[in-house]
Design an enzyme around this catalytic site. Structure first.
Site, mmCIF file in Angstrom:
data_model
loop_
_atom_site.group_PDB
_atom_site.id
_atom_site.type_symbol
_atom_site.label_atom_id
_atom_site.label_comp_id
_atom_site.label_asym_id
_atom_site.label_seq_id
_atom_site.Cartn_x
_atom_site.Cartn_y
_atom_site.Cartn_z
ATOM 1 N N GLU A 183 -8.126 -5.330 2.271
ATOM 2 C CA GLU A 183 -7.385 -6.392 1.917
ATOM 3 C C GLU A 183 -6.428 -7.047 2.843
ATOM 4 O O GLU A 183 -6.089 -6.083 3.725
ATOM 5 C CB GLU A 183 -6.657 -6.099 0.575
ATOM 6 C CG GLU A 183 -7.729 -5.997 -0.608
ATOM 7 C CD GLU A 183 -7.127 -5.850 -1.970
ATOM 8 O OE1 GLU A 183 -7.869 -6.226 -2.774
ATOM 9 O OE2 GLU A 183 -5.952 -5.070 -2.023
ATOM 10 N N CYS B 216 -0.521 -10.355 6.744
ATOM 11 C CA CYS B 216 -0.305 -8.617 6.448
ATOM 12 C C CYS B 216 -1.765 -8.131 6.585
ATOM 13 O O CYS B 216 -2.530 -8.301 5.794
ATOM 14 C CB CYS B 216 0.371 -8.512 5.252
ATOM 15 S SG CYS B 216 0.505 -6.685 4.898
ATOM 16 N N CYS C 212 -5.775 5.629 3.586
ATOM 17 C CA CYS C 212 -4.736 6.007 4.354
ATOM 18 C C CYS C 212 -4.710 7.821 4.033
ATOM 19 O O CYS C 212 -4.737 8.113 2.582
ATOM 20 C CB CYS C 212 -3.396 5.447 4.176
ATOM 21 S SG CYS C 212 -1.897 6.158 5.025
ATOM 22 N N CYS D 202 1.739 8.858 0.835
ATOM 23 C CA CYS D 202 3.176 8.668 0.175
ATOM 24 C C CYS D 202 3.209 8.317 -1.139
ATOM 25 O O CYS D 202 2.147 7.616 -1.832
ATOM 26 C CB CYS D 202 3.647 7.379 1.060
ATOM 27 S SG CYS D 202 3.824 7.628 2.939
ATOM 28 N N CYS E 287 2.849 4.832 -2.988
ATOM 29 C CA CYS E 287 1.965 3.893 -2.438
ATOM 30 C C CYS E 287 0.564 3.741 -2.999
ATOM 31 O O CYS E 287 -0.098 4.882 -3.080
ATOM 32 C CB CYS E 287 1.676 3.945 -0.834
ATOM 33 S SG CYS E 287 0.711 2.830 -0.097
ATOM 34 N N GLY F 34 -3.288 1.347 5.206
ATOM 35 C CA GLY F 34 -3.349 2.392 6.408
ATOM 36 C C GLY F 34 -2.282 2.540 7.331
ATOM 37 O O GLY F 34 -1.099 1.784 7.094
ATOM 38 N N GLU F 35 -2.193 3.572 8.044
ATOM 39 C CA GLU F 35 -1.225 3.788 8.812
ATOM 40 C C GLU F 35 -1.650 3.262 10.489
ATOM 41 O O GLU F 35 -2.442 4.185 11.044
ATOM 42 C CB GLU F 35 -0.977 5.303 8.968
ATOM 43 C CG GLU F 35 0.127 5.872 10.007
ATOM 44 C CD GLU F 35 1.184 5.054 10.209
ATOM 45 O OE1 GLU F 35 2.054 4.824 9.385
ATOM 46 O OE2 GLU F 35 1.674 4.632 11.693
ATOM 47 N N SER G 278 3.974 -1.845 11.537
ATOM 48 C CA SER G 278 4.974 -0.953 10.486
ATOM 49 C C SER G 278 4.565 0.643 10.501
ATOM 50 O O SER G 278 3.023 0.644 10.295
ATOM 51 C CB SER G 278 4.850 -1.619 9.319
ATOM 52 O OG SER G 278 5.413 -0.865 8.126
ATOM 53 N N SER H 271 9.093 2.834 7.965
ATOM 54 C CA SER H 271 9.447 3.197 6.668
ATOM 55 C C SER H 271 10.334 4.561 6.564
ATOM 56 O O SER H 271 9.892 5.476 6.524
ATOM 57 C CB SER H 271 8.141 3.466 5.969
ATOM 58 O OG SER H 271 7.071 2.258 6.228
ATOM 59 N N ASN I 72 12.990 4.836 3.891
ATOM 60 C CA ASN I 72 12.692 5.102 2.645
ATOM 61 C C ASN I 72 13.435 6.189 1.830
ATOM 62 O O ASN I 72 13.463 6.173 0.755
ATOM 63 C CB ASN I 72 11.253 5.398 2.287
ATOM 64 C CG ASN I 72 10.160 4.517 2.321
ATOM 65 O OD1 ASN I 72 10.751 3.092 2.639
ATOM 66 N ND2 ASN I 72 8.950 4.403 2.272
ATOM 67 N N ASN J 70 7.189 -1.852 -5.902
ATOM 68 C CA ASN J 70 6.114 -2.667 -6.660
ATOM 69 C C ASN J 70 5.516 -1.826 -7.575
ATOM 70 O O ASN J 70 4.462 -0.849 -7.070
ATOM 71 C CB ASN J 70 5.261 -3.482 -5.959
ATOM 72 C CG ASN J 70 6.195 -4.659 -5.182
ATOM 73 O OD1 ASN J 70 6.853 -5.424 -5.824
ATOM 74 N ND2 ASN J 70 6.152 -4.578 -3.849
ATOM 75 N N CYS K 109 3.742 -5.588 -1.441
ATOM 76 C CA CYS K 109 3.823 -4.489 -0.858
ATOM 77 C C CYS K 109 3.351 -3.116 -1.505
ATOM 78 O O CYS K 109 3.896 -2.913 -2.680
ATOM 79 C CB CYS K 109 5.344 -3.954 -0.309
ATOM 80 S SG CYS K 109 5.901 -5.213 0.972
HETATM 81 N N1 SAH Z 1 1.770 2.995 6.820
HETATM 82 C C1 SAH Z 1 2.410 1.854 7.312
HETATM 83 C C2 SAH Z 1 2.293 0.526 6.883
HETATM 84 C C3 SAH Z 1 1.881 0.335 5.518
HETATM 85 S S1 SAH Z 1 2.846 0.067 3.968
HETATM 86 C C4 SAH Z 1 4.163 2.200 6.837
HETATM 87 O O1 SAH Z 1 4.140 3.232 6.263
HETATM 88 O O2 SAH Z 1 4.950 1.521 7.201
HETATM 89 C C5 SAH Z 1 4.050 -1.018 4.329
HETATM 90 C C6 SAH Z 1 5.491 -0.703 3.627
HETATM 91 O O3 SAH Z 1 5.338 -0.888 2.126
HETATM 92 C C7 SAH Z 1 6.151 0.541 3.843
HETATM 93 O O4 SAH Z 1 7.258 0.139 4.351
HETATM 94 C C8 SAH Z 1 5.849 1.129 2.571
HETATM 95 O O5 SAH Z 1 6.952 2.210 2.419
HETATM 96 C C9 SAH Z 1 6.031 0.148 1.637
HETATM 97 N N2 SAH Z 1 5.557 0.327 0.385
HETATM 98 C C10 SAH Z 1 4.344 0.989 -0.126
HETATM 99 N N3 SAH Z 1 4.040 1.238 -1.321
HETATM 100 C C11 SAH Z 1 5.078 0.469 -1.837
HETATM 101 C C12 SAH Z 1 5.314 -0.053 -3.319
HETATM 102 N N4 SAH Z 1 4.450 0.366 -4.279
HETATM 103 N N5 SAH Z 1 6.254 -0.891 -3.315
HETATM 104 C C13 SAH Z 1 7.141 -1.508 -2.574
HETATM 105 N N6 SAH Z 1 6.683 -0.999 -1.336
HETATM 106 C C14 SAH Z 1 5.815 -0.112 -0.885
#
Ligand code: SAH
Length: 352
Positions: free
Chosen positions: A97, A110, A117, A121, A124, A167-168, A199, A221, A223, A297, A340
């Site tokens: 997507e 985006c 991935c 995490c 996610c 993905g990363e 990112s 990230s 976090n 989210n 996100c």
């Molecule tokens: N793998 C990369 C890019 C994808 S995630 C990375 O880790 O940065 C893009 C952003 O969305 C990251 O900052 C991640 O921490 C955040 N993210 C992932 N799941 C989320 C969620 N459920 N709610 C809010 N942000 C989230």
């Protein structure tokens, strides 16, 4: 779909130098590459017959030997706030997507870099589906071609691209680099580096290499302000812990006035306390880093809860009073699950 079994060479995803060596090895003129790349990356054409500055005869030869892959969007969803989500079916049946976010004069896309991935995490949705495979540069850049063509149809321009989809990106650095070259180049999307953001969860050797190679923006990230919490949320922290992560962020070369973004997903009761904000402020003190707060989210795959509005504002206030530039990322496209961390296109188009 037969696209993956098509024996013809896919021109989409090739950089200009790659196309030049393809044409010269094939015994054709080198300038053909420039002609074709313009059609593919500036006009988003997928059919050789539309390349009107090529002779009919050459177009015929081209289409016997080459193709321009185009996984049409299988589904387009439009949010009440104008955000659009595209589902692309790939040649082997996998799907990914992308999300287009209109905001004043910006049109930000985006994009995804992997199907699934491997980083797992805990908050996610993409992480929950596991790793399926890397995307090719053709599949990555196609997302931008599709969106740019759609925007052009209504007189708008794609202005920003962020690798914040599935993905990363730094676990697929080779293909992502080819796509970035096309996004930045004159023959391609001509985007300034500051409008292309990688990112990452913090794959440090690849982050340093990418920053050396391209003048793109970085979002990391972060976090969590402590290793115990971060390792719990992001297993990759065991390999690249916070101290090394922040040190690597401080070493990213920056043009004047630019900053690295620290992304911070706020999870209720996990990392959203004022003490966490103070610890984060200490980590970032004196660095050219700005913070992007992302209230969690929710989705079915994670048991976390979104922070309260007050917790978000309090967190931000602590950072601001420590002199750290901080914005709260507005939730966009929540009604179509485009926010996100909500992207999770599964094989077969089923959603979790
Ligand atoms: N793998 C990369 C890019 C994808 S995630 C990375 O880790 O940065 C893009 C952003 O969305 C990251 O900052 C991640 O921490 C955040 N993210 C992932 N799941 C989320 C969620 N459920 N709610 C809010 N942000 C989230």
């Amino acid at each position: 779909m037969t696209a993956d079994r098509d024996p013809r060479t896919d021109l989409k995803g090739m950089t200009l130098p790659e196309m030049e060596s393809f044409f010269t090895r094939w015994g054709k003129e080198r300038y053909r590459a420039r002609q074709v790349s313009r059609w593919v990356y500036r006009k988003y054409v997928e059919d050789f017959d539309m390349m009107t500055d090529l002779s009919r005869e050459f177009r015929g030869v081209l289409s016997e030997v080459c193709r321009i892959s185009a996984s049409g969007a299988e589904r387009v969803e439009v949010s009440a706030d104008g955000t659009e989500k595209y589902l692309f079916r790939l040649g082997d049946g996998e799907s990914v997507e992308s999300v287009l976010i209109p905001d004043e004069d910006r049109r930000t896309l985006c994009i995804s870099s992997q199907v699934g991935c491997a980083l797992a995490c805990g908050f996610c949705a993409t992480g929950a589906m596991g790793f399926r495979r890397n995307m090719t540069s053709a599949e990555i850049i196609h997302q931008a071609c599709f969106a740019a063509r759609r925007l052009a149809g209504r007189g708008e321009l794609l202005s920003n691209v962020v690798f914040m989809g599935m993905g990363e990106p730094l676990r697929n650095a080779a293909e992502v680099s080819r796509a970035i070259e096309i996004l930045l180049s004159q023959y391609g999307f001509v985007l300034p580096g500051k409008r292309v953001t990688v990112s990452t969860a913090g794959i440090l050797p690849e982050m340093a290499a990418m920053a050396e190679r391209f003048p793109v923006s970085f979002a990391v990230s972060v976090n969590a302000p402590r290793d115990e919490i971060r390792s719990l949320l992001m297993p990759v922290n065991r390999k690249y812990p916070l101290r090394e992560l922040i040190a690597a962020m401080r070493r990213i070369p920056l043009q004047s006035g630019r900053k690295v973004t620290a992304e911070y997903v706020l999870l209720q009761g996990v990392n959203d306390a004022p003490g966490d904000a103070e610890a984060l402020a200490r980590l970032l003190q004196g660095a050219r880093i700005k913070v992007n707060l992302i209230p969690f989210n929710p989705h079915e795959e994670a048991a976390y809860r979104a922070p309260s509005r007050e917790a978000v504002d309090r967190f931000r206030t602590v950072l601001l009073s420590a002199g750290i530039q901080t914005i709260t990322r507005e939730r966009r496209g929540g009604d179509i699950r485009a926010a996100c961390g909500q992207l999770r296109a599964a094989c077969g188009g089923k959603r979790g």
